[in-house]
Design an enzyme around this catalytic site. Sequence first.
Site, PDB file in Angstrom:
ATOM      1  N   PHE A  34       0.800  -1.018  -0.260  1.00 12.42           N
ATOM      2  CA  PHE A  34      -0.205  -0.046  -0.011  1.00 12.42           C
ATOM      3  C   PHE A  34       0.891   1.389  -0.151  1.00 12.42           C
ATOM      4  O   PHE A  34       1.915   1.335   0.626  1.00 12.42           O
ATOM      5  CB  PHE A  34      -0.970   0.076   1.241  1.00 12.42           C
ATOM      6  CG  PHE A  34      -1.838   1.071   1.268  1.00 12.42           C
ATOM      7  CD1 PHE A  34      -3.237   0.837   0.390  1.00 12.42           C
ATOM      8  CD2 PHE A  34      -1.561   2.169   2.233  1.00 12.42           C
ATOM      9  CE1 PHE A  34      -4.224   2.232   0.552  1.00 12.42           C
ATOM     10  CE2 PHE A  34      -2.792   3.153   2.117  1.00 12.42           C
ATOM     11  CZ  PHE A  34      -3.827   3.106   1.409  1.00 12.42           C
ATOM     12  N   HIS A  64       1.887  -6.735   5.869  1.00 16.40           N
ATOM     13  CA  HIS A  64       1.016  -7.194   4.559  1.00 16.40           C
ATOM     14  C   HIS A  64       1.614  -7.056   3.384  1.00 16.40           C
ATOM     15  O   HIS A  64       0.645  -7.069   2.213  1.00 16.40           O
ATOM     16  CB  HIS A  64      -0.031  -5.934   4.618  1.00 16.40           C
ATOM     17  CG  HIS A  64      -0.785  -5.592   5.873  1.00 16.40           C
ATOM     18  ND1 HIS A  64      -2.044  -6.073   6.236  1.00 16.40           N
ATOM     19  CD2 HIS A  64      -0.542  -4.988   7.182  1.00 16.40           C
ATOM     20  CE1 HIS A  64      -2.496  -5.754   7.336  1.00 16.40           C
ATOM     21  NE2 HIS A  64      -1.378  -5.043   7.815  1.00 16.40           N
ATOM     22  N   HIS A  68      -1.160 -12.643   2.680  1.00 15.85           N
ATOM     23  CA  HIS A  68      -1.025 -12.451   4.137  1.00 15.85           C
ATOM     24  C   HIS A  68      -2.420 -12.528   4.952  1.00 15.85           C
ATOM     25  O   HIS A  68      -3.559 -12.577   4.102  1.00 15.85           O
ATOM     26  CB  HIS A  68      -0.454 -11.027   4.399  1.00 15.85           C
ATOM     27  CG  HIS A  68      -1.190 -10.031   3.763  1.00 15.85           C
ATOM     28  ND1 HIS A  68      -1.313  -9.481   2.542  1.00 15.85           N
ATOM     29  CD2 HIS A  68      -2.381  -9.125   4.540  1.00 15.85           C
ATOM     30  CE1 HIS A  68      -2.206  -8.606   2.306  1.00 15.85           C
ATOM     31  NE2 HIS A  68      -2.941  -8.485   3.243  1.00 15.85           N
ATOM     32  N   ASP A  70      -4.871 -10.830   7.804  1.00 15.76           N
ATOM     33  CA  ASP A  70      -4.935  -9.819   8.563  1.00 15.76           C
ATOM     34  C   ASP A  70      -5.676 -10.159   9.967  1.00 15.76           C
ATOM     35  O   ASP A  70      -6.572 -11.183   9.837  1.00 15.76           O
ATOM     36  CB  ASP A  70      -6.358  -8.710   7.929  1.00 15.76           C
ATOM     37  CG  ASP A  70      -5.808  -7.951   6.462  1.00 15.76           C
ATOM     38  OD1 ASP A  70      -4.670  -8.066   6.355  1.00 15.76           O
ATOM     39  OD2 ASP A  70      -6.561  -7.363   6.057  1.00 15.76           O
ATOM     40  N   HIS A  74      -5.976  -5.376  12.693  1.00 16.00           N
ATOM     41  CA  HIS A  74      -5.684  -4.367  11.662  1.00 16.00           C
ATOM     42  C   HIS A  74      -6.735  -3.176  11.419  1.00 16.00           C
ATOM     43  O   HIS A  74      -6.700  -2.424  11.044  1.00 16.00           O
ATOM     44  CB  HIS A  74      -5.668  -5.334  10.370  1.00 16.00           C
ATOM     45  CG  HIS A  74      -5.640  -4.514   9.235  1.00 16.00           C
ATOM     46  ND1 HIS A  74      -4.510  -3.561   9.110  1.00 16.00           N
ATOM     47  CD2 HIS A  74      -6.124  -4.501   8.097  1.00 16.00           C
ATOM     48  CE1 HIS A  74      -4.354  -3.194   8.043  1.00 16.00           C
ATOM     49  NE2 HIS A  74      -5.219  -3.765   7.227  1.00 16.00           N
ATOM     50  N   HIS A 174     -14.069  -4.937   5.576  1.00 16.66           N
ATOM     51  CA  HIS A 174     -13.298  -5.305   6.568  1.00 16.66           C
ATOM     52  C   HIS A 174     -14.178  -5.201   7.974  1.00 16.66           C
ATOM     53  O   HIS A 174     -14.205  -6.208   8.894  1.00 16.66           O
ATOM     54  CB  HIS A 174     -11.813  -4.284   7.086  1.00 16.66           C
ATOM     55  CG  HIS A 174     -10.949  -4.566   6.076  1.00 16.66           C
ATOM     56  ND1 HIS A 174     -10.662  -4.118   4.922  1.00 16.66           N
ATOM     57  CD2 HIS A 174      -9.740  -5.389   6.076  1.00 16.66           C
ATOM     58  CE1 HIS A 174      -9.728  -4.659   4.473  1.00 16.66           C
ATOM     59  NE2 HIS A 174      -9.024  -5.497   5.126  1.00 16.66           N
ATOM     60  N   GLU A 186      -5.496 -12.141   1.984  1.00 16.74           N
ATOM     61  CA  GLU A 186      -5.222 -11.178   0.850  1.00 16.74           C
ATOM     62  C   GLU A 186      -4.011 -11.579  -0.004  1.00 16.74           C
ATOM     63  O   GLU A 186      -3.037 -12.263   0.330  1.00 16.74           O
ATOM     64  CB  GLU A 186      -5.547  -9.899   1.211  1.00 16.74           C
ATOM     65  CG  GLU A 186      -6.647  -9.444   1.821  1.00 16.74           C
ATOM     66  CD  GLU A 186      -6.747  -8.237   2.343  1.00 16.74           C
ATOM     67  OE1 GLU A 186      -7.704  -7.602   2.787  1.00 16.74           O
ATOM     68  OE2 GLU A 186      -5.550  -7.875   3.247  1.00 16.74           O
TER      69      GLU A 186
END
EC number: 3.5.1.9
Length: 223
Positions: A34, A64, A68, A70, A74, A174, A186
């Site tokens: 990200f 991440h 991965h 979460d 998170h 989420h 993800e």
Amino acid sequence: MTEPAAHFASHAAAARTLRIWDISPPLDERSEVFPGDTAYSQELHFSLSPGCPVNVNRITLSPHTGAHADAPLHYASGEAAIGAVDLQPYLGPCRVIHCLDCGPLVEPAHIAHALENLPPRVLLRTSRTASQSWASFTAIAPATLALLATKNIVLIGIDTPSVDPAASQNLPSHQQLLRHGLRVLENLVLDDVPEGDYELIALPLKLMRADASPVRAILRELS
């Protein structure tokens, strides 16, 4: 067939190696994260030499990065870190559902064809060639997660960087995961995996204060 021959045939069938699909992308300096998150970096901390018998790397990365899991931490302060979550959701029967070229969101209609006798884990293949790019990807509509929750699933996975769009500020998908107690994977790679049922193995590391963990995710044929 004689009894010894039948026993041998049964043993041979049981010993057959089941096919494995590696559904994790490579991790290296090319791994996308990200924007603003910690990029992958690696260097030698100790190096083989007359005074040192081993090579030891120092690796820096966001949890991440790549495939991965979460943790609830998170997306909700005070919730469980990844090292504290139950491992059962990350191991067991799953279904890969193809929803190729479905646009920006996986809607309930895109998975309706594959919901009969659903196992507890669902992986969504949204693209013909998985990409870790945050520039453009398919996320999951909150309504789709709500629907899957009614089917008693425990884990959802996707072949894109996030279940929410990159620009989302309130992360509604989420929040659906949190509301229904679902675990998530993800950045999977499902390019070569036919639609159908498999065994999933994708255990996170026991990182006791982390909000996520890389996983080495694989699928194994059931028989």
